[in-house]
Motif scaffolding. Sequence first.
Motif, PDB file in Angstrom:
ATOM      1  N   LEU D 341      62.479   0.853  11.593  1.00 57.70           N
ATOM      2  CA  LEU D 341      61.976   2.004  11.987  1.00 57.70           C
ATOM      3  C   LEU D 341      63.186   3.371  11.829  1.00 57.70           C
ATOM      4  CD1 LEU D 341      60.402   0.737  15.338  1.00 57.70           C
ATOM      5  CD2 LEU D 341      59.244   1.768  13.415  1.00 57.70           C
ATOM      6  N   ALA D 342      64.524   2.912  11.613  1.00 61.66           N
ATOM      7  CA  ALA D 342      65.329   4.046  11.617  1.00 61.66           C
ATOM      8  C   ALA D 342      65.292   4.636  10.339  1.00 61.66           C
ATOM      9  CB  ALA D 342      66.732   3.343  11.867  1.00 61.66           C
ATOM     10  N   TYR D 343      65.654   5.986  10.602  1.00 62.51           N
ATOM     11  CA  TYR D 343      65.729   6.903   9.135  1.00 62.51           C
ATOM     12  C   TYR D 343      66.723   7.672   9.331  1.00 62.51           C
ATOM     13  CZ  TYR D 343      63.860  10.076   5.765  1.00 62.51           C
ATOM     14  OH  TYR D 343      63.868  10.876   4.648  1.00 62.51           O
ATOM     15  N   THR D 344      67.563   7.972   8.324  1.00 64.25           N
ATOM     16  CA  THR D 344      68.510   9.193   8.133  1.00 64.25           C
ATOM     17  C   THR D 344      68.119   9.659   6.826  1.00 64.25           C
ATOM     18  OG1 THR D 344      69.917   7.535   8.702  1.00 64.25           O
ATOM     19  CG2 THR D 344      71.018   9.395   7.839  1.00 64.25           C
ATOM     20  N   GLU D 345      67.971  11.004   7.173  1.00 65.15           N
ATOM     21  CA  GLU D 345      67.475  12.105   5.824  1.00 65.15           C
ATOM     22  C   GLU D 345      68.885  12.042   5.032  1.00 65.15           C
ATOM     23  OE1 GLU D 345      66.323  16.219   6.628  1.00 65.15           O
ATOM     24  OE2 GLU D 345      64.434  15.431   7.490  1.00 65.15           O
ATOM     25  N   GLY D 346      68.257  11.932   3.523  1.00 63.22           N
ATOM     26  CA  GLY D 346      69.102  12.318   2.735  1.00 63.22           C
ATOM     27  C   GLY D 346      70.163  11.005   2.284  1.00 63.22           C
ATOM     28  N   ALA D 347      69.539   9.806   2.766  1.00 63.29           N
ATOM     29  CA  ALA D 347      70.359   8.639   2.394  1.00 63.29           C
ATOM     30  C   ALA D 347      70.044   8.390   1.093  1.00 63.29           C
ATOM     31  CB  ALA D 347      70.127   7.430   3.323  1.00 63.29           C
ATOM     32  N   TYR D 348      71.117   7.683   0.359  1.00 56.45           N
ATOM     33  CA  TYR D 348      71.049   7.208  -1.169  1.00 56.45           C
ATOM     34  C   TYR D 348      69.755   6.115  -1.180  1.00 56.45           C
ATOM     35  CZ  TYR D 348      72.933   5.779  -5.670  1.00 56.45           C
ATOM     36  OH  TYR D 348      72.958   5.436  -6.777  1.00 56.45           O
ATOM     37  N   THR D 349      68.973   6.473  -2.245  1.00 53.03           N
ATOM     38  CA  THR D 349      67.571   5.562  -2.545  1.00 53.03           C
ATOM     39  C   THR D 349      67.905   4.432  -3.134  1.00 53.03           C
ATOM     40  OG1 THR D 349      67.266   6.706  -4.524  1.00 53.03           O
ATOM     41  CG2 THR D 349      66.122   7.778  -2.784  1.00 53.03           C
ATOM     42  N   LYS D 350      68.976   4.092  -3.537  1.00 56.55           N
ATOM     43  CA  LYS D 350      69.428   2.724  -4.155  1.00 56.55           C
ATOM     44  C   LYS D 350      69.889   1.910  -2.986  1.00 56.55           C
ATOM     45  CE  LYS D 350      70.447   1.845  -8.443  1.00 56.55           C
ATOM     46  NZ  LYS D 350      69.066   0.939  -8.736  1.00 56.55           N
ATOM     47  N   ALA D 351      70.521   2.265  -2.009  1.00 61.86           N
ATOM     48  CA  ALA D 351      71.191   1.636  -0.924  1.00 61.86           C
ATOM     49  C   ALA D 351      70.370   1.367   0.284  1.00 61.86           C
ATOM     50  CB  ALA D 351      72.572   2.023  -0.669  1.00 61.86           C
ATOM     51  N   ASP D 352      69.380   2.381   0.331  1.00 68.21           N
ATOM     52  CA  ASP D 352      68.686   2.446   1.910  1.00 68.21           C
ATOM     53  C   ASP D 352      67.124   2.555   1.613  1.00 68.21           C
ATOM     54  OD1 ASP D 352      69.315   4.216   4.679  1.00 68.21           O
ATOM     55  OD2 ASP D 352      67.260   4.431   4.030  1.00 68.21           O
ATOM     56  N   TRP D 353      66.665   1.415   2.475  1.00 66.81           N
ATOM     57  CA  TRP D 353      65.243   1.194   2.323  1.00 66.81           C
ATOM     58  C   TRP D 353      64.275   2.382   2.626  1.00 66.81           C
ATOM     59  CZ3 TRP D 353      64.043  -2.399  -1.197  1.00 66.81           C
ATOM     60  CH2 TRP D 353      64.996  -3.352  -1.558  1.00 66.81           C
ATOM     61  N   ALA D 354      64.478   2.812   3.877  1.00 65.51           N
ATOM     62  CA  ALA D 354      63.797   3.954   4.200  1.00 65.51           C
ATOM     63  C   ALA D 354      63.772   5.326   3.159  1.00 65.51           C
ATOM     64  CB  ALA D 354      64.216   4.382   5.566  1.00 65.51           C
ATOM     65  N   ALA D 355      64.787   5.448   2.765  1.00 65.72           N
ATOM     66  CA  ALA D 355      64.919   6.608   1.790  1.00 65.72           C
ATOM     67  C   ALA D 355      64.138   6.175   0.478  1.00 65.72           C
ATOM     68  CB  ALA D 355      66.381   6.882   1.686  1.00 65.72           C
ATOM     69  N   SER D 356      64.449   5.096   0.103  1.00 66.08           N
ATOM     70  CA  SER D 356      63.698   4.486  -1.050  1.00 66.08           C
ATOM     71  C   SER D 356      62.208   4.510  -1.060  1.00 66.08           C
ATOM     72  CB  SER D 356      64.092   3.143  -1.329  1.00 66.08           C
ATOM     73  OG  SER D 356      63.399   2.557  -2.362  1.00 66.08           O
ATOM     74  N   TRP D 357      61.835   4.180   0.217  1.00 65.17           N
ATOM     75  CA  TRP D 357      60.141   4.100   0.524  1.00 65.17           C
ATOM     76  C   TRP D 357      59.778   5.685   0.437  1.00 65.17           C
ATOM     77  CZ3 TRP D 357      59.057   6.060   5.777  1.00 65.17           C
ATOM     78  CH2 TRP D 357      57.741   6.058   5.902  1.00 65.17           C
ATOM     79  N   ILE D 358      60.367   6.561   1.370  1.00 67.74           N
ATOM     80  CA  ILE D 358      59.983   7.879   1.477  1.00 67.74           C
ATOM     81  C   ILE D 358      59.898   8.758   0.231  1.00 67.74           C
ATOM     82  CG2 ILE D 358      61.600   9.146   2.443  1.00 67.74           C
ATOM     83  CD1 ILE D 358      59.450   9.893   4.633  1.00 67.74           C
ATOM     84  N   GLY D 359      60.905   8.285  -0.541  1.00 68.25           N
ATOM     85  CA  GLY D 359      61.177   9.099  -1.948  1.00 68.25           C
ATOM     86  C   GLY D 359      60.168   8.651  -3.216  1.00 68.25           C
ATOM     87  N   ALA D 360      59.569   7.382  -2.881  1.00 64.71           N
ATOM     88  CA  ALA D 360      58.952   6.521  -3.901  1.00 64.71           C
ATOM     89  C   ALA D 360      57.671   7.400  -4.581  1.00 64.71           C
ATOM     90  CB  ALA D 360      58.620   5.418  -3.649  1.00 64.71           C
ATOM     91  N   PRO D 361      57.100   8.161  -3.742  1.00 62.75           N
ATOM     92  CA  PRO D 361      55.872   8.909  -4.305  1.00 62.75           C
ATOM     93  C   PRO D 361      56.270  10.161  -5.111  1.00 62.75           C
ATOM     94  CG  PRO D 361      55.388   8.508  -1.968  1.00 62.75           C
ATOM     95  CD  PRO D 361      56.810   7.920  -2.117  1.00 62.75           C
ATOM     96  N   THR D 362      57.434  10.759  -4.625  1.00 66.79           N
ATOM     97  CA  THR D 362      57.975  11.739  -5.623  1.00 66.79           C
ATOM     98  C   THR D 362      58.240  11.215  -7.029  1.00 66.79           C
ATOM     99  OG1 THR D 362      58.707  12.773  -3.488  1.00 66.79           O
ATOM    100  CG2 THR D 362      59.693  13.607  -5.421  1.00 66.79           C
ATOM    101  N   MET D 363      58.897  10.109  -6.961  1.00 64.88           N
ATOM    102  CA  MET D 363      59.290   9.466  -8.313  1.00 64.88           C
ATOM    103  C   MET D 363      58.225   9.067  -9.191  1.00 64.88           C
ATOM    104  SD  MET D 363      62.349   9.059  -9.618  1.00 64.88           S
ATOM    105  CE  MET D 363      62.218   7.499 -10.560  1.00 64.88           C
ATOM    106  N   ARG D 364      57.189   8.604  -8.371  1.00 63.69           N
ATOM    107  CA  ARG D 364      55.785   8.414  -9.180  1.00 63.69           C
ATOM    108  C   ARG D 364      55.170   9.896  -9.749  1.00 63.69           C
ATOM    109  NH1 ARG D 364      51.719   4.611  -5.947  1.00 63.69           N
ATOM    110  NH2 ARG D 364      50.626   4.868  -7.912  1.00 63.69           N
ATOM    111  N   GLN D 365      55.387  10.906  -9.440  1.00 64.93           N
ATOM    112  CA  GLN D 365      55.032  12.158 -10.232  1.00 64.93           C
ATOM    113  C   GLN D 365      56.042  12.625 -11.075  1.00 64.93           C
ATOM    114  OE1 GLN D 365      51.969  13.207  -9.389  1.00 64.93           O
ATOM    115  NE2 GLN D 365      51.622  11.794  -7.986  1.00 64.93           N
ATOM    116  N   ALA D 366      57.375  12.590 -10.629  1.00 67.02           N
ATOM    117  CA  ALA D 366      58.233  13.283 -11.509  1.00 67.02           C
ATOM    118  C   ALA D 366      58.326  12.647 -13.097  1.00 67.02           C
ATOM    119  CB  ALA D 366      59.765  12.864 -11.132  1.00 67.02           C
ATOM    120  N   GLY D 367      58.326  13.431 -13.878  1.00 59.83           N
ATOM    121  CA  GLY D 367      58.615  13.114 -15.225  1.00 59.83           C
ATOM    122  C   GLY D 367      57.118  12.313 -15.941  1.00 59.83           C
TER     123      GLY D 367
END
Lengths: 367, 367, 401, 401
Positions: D341-367
């Motif tokens: 449940l824990a979350y830290t804004e701006g964590a590194y997506t290759k090392a942090d699962w919550a950051a990776s999860w919440i950023g994934a939809p953006t990656m699915r759009q980018a490029g």
Amino acid sequence: MLYDEGQHAMAEETRRVLAARTDRTRLLELLDRTGAWDEAFWATAVEQGWTALAVPEEFGGLGLGLIELGLVAQEAGRVVSGAPFLTYGHGAVCALLASDDEDLLATWLPRLAKGEVKAAVAFAEDDGAMPAAPSVEYRDGRLHGTKGGVACGLAADIAIVSASSPDGMVLALVDLGQASGDELQRRAIGSFDNGRLFADMTFSGAPATVLEAGDAAEEAALDLQAQMAVLTAHEQTGGAEAMMLAARDYALERKAFGQPIGAFQSVKHRLAEMYGLVEIARANCIHAAARQGEGDFLEAAACARLSAIEAYDTATRDAVQIHGGSGVTWDGGLHLHMRRARSLAIELGNALFWEDLLATELTGEPA
Amino acid sequence: MLYDEGQHAMAEETRRVLAARTDRTRLLELLDRTGAWDEAFWATAVEQGWTALAVPEEFGGLGLGLIELGLVAQEAGRVVSGAPFLTYGHGAVCALLASDDEDLLATWLPRLAKGEVKAAVAFAEDDGAMPAAPSVEYRDGRLHGTKGGVACGLAADIAIVSASSPDGMVLALVDLGQASGDELQRRAIGSFDNGRLFADMTFSGAPATVLEAGDAAEEAALDLQAQMAVLTAHEQTGGAEAMMLAARDYALERKAFGQPIGAFQSVKHRLAEMYGLVEIARANCIHAAARQGEGDFLEAAACARLSAIEAYDTATRDAVQIHGGSGVTWDGGLHLHMRRARSLAIELGNALFWEDLLATELTGEPA
Amino acid sequence: MTDLDAWQERSRAWLASVAPEFGREARAGLSQDEDLAVGRRYMAAKYDAGFSGITIPVEFGGQGLSPLHKVLFETLEAQAAMPIGYFGVSTAMPLPILIRYCDDKDWVRERIVAALKGEEIWCQLFSEPAAGSDLAGLRTKAEQGGEGWTINGQKLWTTFAQYSDYGILIARSDPALPKHKGLTFFWIDMKAPGVTVRPFRLANGDIQCNEVFFDDVAVADSQRLGPVGGGFSVAMATLMIERYAASDADGFGPPIGAFVELLRSHTINGRPALRDGRVRSVIARNHALRQGLDSIRRRAMLIMEAGQEPGPEGALNKLFSVRSRQKLSELALDLQGSAGLAYTEGAYTKADWAASWIGAPTMRQAGGADEMLLNTIAEKILGLPQDHRPDKGVPFNQIPA
Amino acid sequence: MTDLDAWQERSRAWLASVAPEFGREARAGLSQDEDLAVGRRYMAAKYDAGFSGITIPVEFGGQGLSPLHKVLFETLEAQAAMPIGYFGVSTAMPLPILIRYCDDKDWVRERIVAALKGEEIWCQLFSEPAAGSDLAGLRTKAEQGGEGWTINGQKLWTTFAQYSDYGILIARSDPALPKHKGLTFFWIDMKAPGVTVRPFRLANGDIQCNEVFFDDVAVADSQRLGPVGGGFSVAMATLMIERYAASDADGFGPPIGAFVELLRSHTINGRPALRDGRVRSVIARNHALRQGLDSIRRRAMLIMEAGQEPGPEGALNKLFSVRSRQKLSELALDLQGSAGLAYTEGAYTKADWAASWIGAPTMRQAGGADEMLLNTIAEKILGLPQDHRPDKGVPFNQIPA
């Protein structure tokens, strides 16, 4: 790993030969019989020297390896051809090479290379694809017990069998032609893919020669299972690609609502996903074939096997669906791939077997 | 089970009230703070009597049940509103009713019904959603140990806690306001869904009252977990439906390549699949709510929970994808659902917990 | 519900009483022709027992009962694995159509009774080589002249045409109109001169489907069903009946309970299969899905019982249940190891995993392919736009082939 | 490979030497502005060390090396988590475009060196409110008059525009032409009068994207890149570079090994998580997928090294890897229980699962959104027809909005 020019040429030639000599009607007829196999394919395999590809030169082979055999398997998979002898023949070659008995090698390898001898590999039992303690027992030079669903079982001349013995697991070679009817019984399995020649084999004292025993046998068994799995993965990838291309061609030709059905996004995207699965499987196959003999071979083989199962299953399921009604007729023949996808997924250990094996490699934790 | 007219009217009215009183900006602000909750929702819940719905009439409630509470939860889910107190308040009501201590009931139920008291239910520990042998211990009327990630933990007035004791597992009630700072520590978890008020709760001798012990406690805990899961499944289904409809509306409005993107089959089929998942989840929710108290309630609750998790996860993933860039902005607010889908999937036992529970019900075999 | 409960009890009792004569065990190993003969005897017995034509009015030889009675009986009948496959198309769609559109009521009654008793069989001549999902694209011609019509063309996928006495047919009566117009509906004598039936084999080995050729087949105008040019709406009504008839949360494959029992004795890499997380996940998720579909169906029945129209979510059943059946059947074969390789043609799809697996793709086409169902849900329920259709409004004979 | 091996060794050694100053730990807890300042210092150090502009010709201030050198360095740089995010767009697309289309070579060299050193930042002004996947639908106007052009309109999704000194922009120079024609490319001074930048927040809390408004912004004709009306092909070239730049088999999320380590201490219903069949399946299948993508990438590198064009299968990486990342990250959160449940804004997506999860939809759009990638594969690789496009060939100002 990139194929070199010779390998590219070999793939082309194999494809050309198989396209010319494969006959869908003949393959369909095989489905209704047990004990019959794709003889034209086997004759071609012998004639073209595919049986000799991975046998060492000193025993009459070409001294090549998984990469070249894989190329042939991929082309065989493409036309749903392929009596299973190529894969299991290679298994037998590997098993023999794992032993250091020069007489055995000299007896069998040249005949395997020439295609005079057809082999089966019998590891699986009710309790799994590769039971660590097989129920089949080896005692005093003879085997006792039953192996179920042995591919090639109805036609093989020799079998490589895993069995329990006082020295732990053994890999044993059985000269099936030498065993009497009392010592060996083969019961045909009426299957959805009869050309694979599935049989339950019951040994009641059939004479056998031990190739390896104990830890060495377990290691050798795993290595040859992995080698056969890589070949099968090539075959599956070839089949998956053929299904994808058949569906692509059908989508370009078949019209509905005034346009080719390939203009509908549901069809386009399904095909694009299939393409992805095929290319990922292919990349894993090539990589695995190139890693033969390396420390990460088992891991690479598992990757190839898992992605090839997924590619072939998905491609048949989706290609049949794209073909609509004509995908489900007998004569249309797409069910040849459907059946083959299933038999290849079951032979050599199902997806769960390979998932567990790969997970153990990656985590160090057993299932 | 079909909703009757009264239930239909109640759902309509709930939807109307929540639509009028929910403010996305307010919800977005909550994400940046810990310890704050959706006060407007809670005030509405109290005012509308939702807190009293499933409390017996003799204790100031309306004597209704999961069906009605589920309807409210579904509407709350739709607007990503819903301080978690409704679900956990119902958990506390169930826990109290499982005991037969009339004093306790008379003390707490009327206050829960009036919304004067907010409750948390603390079962989960590092080792799972419902450890059979909790690491938190109950000794001599006091609790010792830590419960992690307790929803409502930052604001609850009472907590229902599972703990180990010499008599086996106990369900204990803690009056959190009565515990001293030495006896009770709540550590806020900075979460992606702060409105759920997650806290690690450490008990260092906090006084507690046992509601049930031994087998009865385990049964009661499972039943109230299932009841809360059914409410949460309603909330998830409401959220999933909202996402599906938002994506549908966007697909009708947004144009690309000269037509609404909803005319592209990839978008149409994605939405149709979402519709299917939502309706299956809804059917399972209604069925489960109607089976409260029956022998198959646990099974029905697990079905509702599993299909609701899948529906909400898929609907948020796909709705965000259909929204393109505008699906991933802060102000667009779709991430409110994304976050809520995740927090609700983790609270009350993840999908694997419920898969195992349902499989045990269906097969008789434990994991 | 007391009336329905009684009906269900009576149905159950009768089916149990005839199971030894007609049930699955009684028919094991029969050829298709022998099985058909048993089927005809079963149909006659069912007629005598008063369970035939449940929703057909009494004056036409039916029972005049509600759809709910029908669903209840047929659910039990399917569970009992009675030999009804040959008569499914025959009694489902053509009979209501005849009642509605055919003027000679005595003749209609005769046909209905004969069909219900299994003495006559009807087929449904819809699909064509170039018209599967796109029914309106069909090319079989009906040309008017003199007293009646002349039919020329080819139909495909006609189930059990090889056993059929009659058929209902849709043909193009005016190629100069846009494709949804210009279609007309008829009934056909399948023994008439010029009708040729060629059975062909399906992927699972079954011989149920046929090509049917029409070569100057003469048809009286009295055989026309509905107005000239009104064939498309008659066909649509027929297909809707078909879609709702095909409702089984298991997708006509084995139920989850059978999967559990199959695996009880199996291991996965040395551990009991039922303790493996992957297997447990599959069991739980497929059960949850099918329970949901079943709840939807039961809710629809309650709504119908209350005399109202059920919601559109009934359209989900075939789509979700058959996909679930397909993948579950694949897995069931894989998990059995060598036993999974065995195959018996013609085995019952609700009891045999290999039969269920190999027949699943056909089910995904029958009565609307997945893609058509998804489109229907998206358009009719969610209000999304139609796909681009270049042929819309274009006269049929001007659409490029 | 000896040259490349040496390059890789040199890269690894240098990155290790600067990790204490610029690596993830050194930057923990910094605000975005502070982090940017560290990033600028890192870029300067990298320039001095000879690792900047690897494929840019020496005469423009780069290293003049092969794409393979670039991939090798950047893979290591990403593993080391250096603060390069702010400069990714800046140094990837605009610089090659300037070299190709801008006449004033001295000025170009100055800009490139400043960008490589982190002194100046470039952004890319492409997307608009009404033109995401459909880039050709954009509305920002460029009107010619007198010496130069006047720009009016709005861009959206402009990454790090708030820090940018310059930008490359595509605008509609002739609305009377069909939509793919009539577009022209420019470079823009982001500090010019009439340019307004408004940062907005993304779902994960990041403030990286901006709305950019152009209000009568004057642009000299010398700022034009490529011919008038030739903007679409310039943009397409740019986007292709972007697609191949984004290649990571983990989809820029944590690798499988991190998933395994995360779960080593966890249990599922009382059993070690790594022994659970579901977890094992996820590990095995995601590993097999990513290994396949990695083999494709390595093969492409060998082919490029041999001076040939790699196959089209490189297009699969983003599609498959980001979807894998998205679901794996969800599961990683679920399996952690309360820790998930824990979350830290701006964590590194290759090392942090919550950051990776919440950023994934953006990656699915980018490029390129998934749907666009699937269409591209279907059309360009498999030869399937284009979707129906009602706007094809229609003058832009006659397409209904």
